[in-house]
Design an enzyme around this catalytic site. Sequence first.
Site, PDB file in Angstrom:
ATOM      1  N   HIS A 177      49.858  38.759  47.870  1.00 26.18           N
ATOM      2  CA  HIS A 177      49.149  39.913  48.429  1.00 26.18           C
ATOM      3  C   HIS A 177      47.649  39.616  48.580  1.00 26.18           C
ATOM      4  CE1 HIS A 177      48.303  44.338  48.884  1.00 26.18           C
ATOM      5  NE2 HIS A 177      47.147  43.966  48.343  1.00 26.18           N
ATOM      6  N   GLU A 178      47.033  39.194  47.486  1.00 27.02           N
ATOM      7  CA  GLU A 178      45.596  38.890  47.547  1.00 27.02           C
ATOM      8  C   GLU A 178      45.355  37.721  48.497  1.00 27.02           C
ATOM      9  OE1 GLU A 178      43.857  41.172  46.379  1.00 27.02           O
ATOM     10  OE2 GLU A 178      45.322  42.089  45.021  1.00 27.02           O
ATOM     11  N   HIS A 217      44.824  39.069  51.915  1.00 25.54           N
ATOM     12  CA  HIS A 217      43.423  39.498  52.110  1.00 25.54           C
ATOM     13  C   HIS A 217      42.536  38.274  52.342  1.00 25.54           C
ATOM     14  CE1 HIS A 217      43.762  43.753  51.191  1.00 25.54           C
ATOM     15  NE2 HIS A 217      44.315  43.544  50.005  1.00 25.54           N
ATOM     16  N   GLU A 224      44.658  45.871  54.411  1.00 24.19           N
ATOM     17  CA  GLU A 224      45.926  46.019  53.674  1.00 24.19           C
ATOM     18  C   GLU A 224      47.113  45.639  54.550  1.00 24.19           C
ATOM     19  OE1 GLU A 224      46.123  46.318  50.545  1.00 24.19           O
ATOM     20  OE2 GLU A 224      44.061  46.906  50.093  1.00 24.19           O
TER      21      GLU A 224
END
Lengths: 499, 499
Positions: B264-265, B268, B294
């Site tokens: 997830h990170e 980003h 997001e």
Amino acid sequence: MILSEAIEKLNELEKAAYALGHAQSILFVDGDTVAPKNSWKGRGKALSYVGELMYRQLVNPETGEVLETILQHKDETDEVTFRRAEVMKESYDDLHILPMEEFVAYQELTNESSAVWHDAKEKSDWNMFAPYLEKLIAARRRFASLKDPAKPAYDILLDQYEKGAVMADLDPFFRTLREELSPVIREVAAREKPVPAFMKGPWPIAQQRIFSDKLMVLEGLDPLNCAIGETEHPFTGGPNKWDIRITTHYHEEDPFSSMYSVIHEGGHALYEMDVRDDLQFTGLAGGVTMGVHESQSRFYENIIGRSRAFCAPLLKILKEVFPEQMKGVTEEELYSAINLSKPSLIRTEADELTYSLHVMIRYELEKAMIAGNLKVADIPGEWNRLYKDVLGVDVPDNRRGCLQDSHWSTGYIGYFPSYALGSAYGVQMLRQMEKTVDVWGTVAKGDLSPVTTWLTENIHQYGALKKPQDLLPAAMGGPLDAAVYTDYLKKKFSELYGL
Amino acid sequence: MILSEAIEKLNELEKAAYALGHAQSILFVDGDTVAPKNSWKGRGKALSYVGELMYRQLVNPETGEVLETILQHKDETDEVTFRRAEVMKESYDDLHILPMEEFVAYQELTNESSAVWHDAKEKSDWNMFAPYLEKLIAARRRFASLKDPAKPAYDILLDQYEKGAVMADLDPFFRTLREELSPVIREVAAREKPVPAFMKGPWPIAQQRIFSDKLMVLEGLDPLNCAIGETEHPFTGGPNKWDIRITTHYHEEDPFSSMYSVIHEGGHALYEMDVRDDLQFTGLAGGVTMGVHESQSRFYENIIGRSRAFCAPLLKILKEVFPEQMKGVTEEELYSAINLSKPSLIRTEADELTYSLHVMIRYELEKAMIAGNLKVADIPGEWNRLYKDVLGVDVPDNRRGCLQDSHWSTGYIGYFPSYALGSAYGVQMLRQMEKTVDVWGTVAKGDLSPVTTWLTENIHQYGALKKPQDLLPAAMGGPLDAAVYTDYLKKKFSELYGL
């Protein structure tokens, strides 16, 4: 300007200086520990702007007036505020003679030359680094001449790291070290001891990390206020007593290299962590000079960390973390192993007996290069000649020779003598401490707190509040005396090597 | 002011904003990862001063004139410069209505409330945090009323994270999610699968760290530009594309929690790392809105990271790092294990199917608290009622209830909808991507680069250069359509659970 207004403005200036200094400090630590490799570019931009802001805060007519106003009202100003103004005045005097473009250009130069040095060292290539060192020398000479064209430039540089240090005093200091220590070094070399079998390890880095944590506890470093990181070259950083960072470098084949880095940097850390609370966030929160700072780091590293007494608690935690590797090793064997002495190539790995002659070699080179008597191109040859002459060592390449230290690459010319001075200060402090503290009894029990309490009372608590010329003689029981240092070394190594 | 002068000044302003923002970013990352616990005090001082400097740079009549000058000369200004002025104008509009004392007080409030929230969460004590949340709500409402007293305050807050988002659109969006997904969630819950035996581990953290490095390589994160750290709550930070930091949190009993944090990170991070070089160090270097940000993180986490195709390369590296634990596990078993769906307590650990209803609950609470229809003291009760009503889950304590998320403690009220919007955007992007990219064929081979290339071309490269209302419909093939998202989820979970 009236005094109360000046004090108000001093508070504002220090608030700004603290905040910007905090940012610089963390950016530097972060950059050297965990930042990704390509981060240097953005960090350079940020640091260059922060440096500019610092310059602009300090170098303007109002700051000059603020400081003058306070300094002219000594009787009406409390001791701390007066000294804060005095210390800021020293930075002001250094900077305001310098046009901002030159200041910024110098920041960029050190940023770049530091990166180039890393590469040059890896490739052992002096020619890569030489043009940068030439610019750095020219810049430092120019700053010195702006400050006082009448004084020798190198004396002005020395003074920036060790207030009051001059060649006229350092020449005889180093001469004594060389004359007194060289015969012992030769005799010790003639009785070379083999490296004991247990030192072969291996010493897995995961275990060494655990060992570092235990060492920090033993030294009295509170992990709530002090964190440890890993870097190529160990250092101590951090912006205040509640936020200190030390770093180390682990070598799989040797636990003592990192161990002495941790203890050494821990000594710097204890100095900063024991400064009085009311001096935090002011210009007085750090150590007073680099020589005094090194006196503390080298005190813990050598006087305590390489003492016979320390071997008791040290062996205990070594056996906890490395039960296999340390099986059957006695305190005596450990004491001998951590004090093996032999002229060698690398200053930071040098034993206590030969260490200060490594420093002397750099002192001689710096004097010559700043005076214009030594061309940058000739430094490698001269370095190697001195290593042969002073320590009897052949330098195989520049990586392990004149490219080994980071100092010159960041413009730190004149810093090295602080290490030898600090070592000497430390022994004189020990002699004073021994009058009231059972140093070796308490260290043998693994309790360093009476030692640290003495150092806190006599040195640490003051930060930069007391001037070094007041602080040092009181803590050392008199002026610097190289013989106290050389006597200590001669006695220790005569016993160790049965001379 | 003439245009060329205004552009020159804009460059200066952005240089300052970059440098100060860089410092803030690194201080924040450092503080949350490696800094010693007691460092908060000095960091607060530094950040508060840096915030003040940023405010003073931005909020002054000259900045207003600089921005106006550029914005009035659109035809004579290149696209990038014009947009830089436009984006800075948004910050200017937000800040210049705010007196500096209020700005500084708000910074201090969020600093303090964030620390209090950490403690309150640990102790599961809402009453500790409540007075801070009251102040934060009052502050955010005040800022909104200063900006536009005619608009509903919550719409103004939403707009700060997702430009253009308003309750009038979000209400039907969330209504569709709830109506379409609730029946599937109920059916899936009725067919609950047991947790497979292999997931019991154990999963030593030392191995999980190695696994993270391999995951980052698989996702395409260059370690020269992106470092990983460990924090209680994972996040992505860092000041530019060559210096990105992601963090994760390891749980010994479960490797998938950290795994999906990393992915997830990493999403980003990829967004930031793929922004065009010429936009770096300007206000356009980051993502354009939090919803778009997001959309990228959740794209990699769920659409790719929880896909059947990804199980092939994932299982391969899992077996490399955890050969014992993963022995005999098939891709099908892994696919089922990483998509176990069950209404649960913690948003960040929720499965893909139930996730957006966690977000909806926060959206409803925020609307009510900002409108003044929900007292802070009543939030725990209302939270628990909604969790029971929407997800059928009993909340045992506030730690796992209304104290679980950090957002409110830092004043981020209005952020949550971005997660659900981002998830929906992502599926619409997938549908576009599938038209030209063999998404699943290439992912199954462990090559994510065609996916990242498509996202770079359509989203990442622009940073904040394109406005979201231009960027999104182009990348999504049209406006937001909640049904595309719910269809994707219904199909995936119907297959997984044989509905």
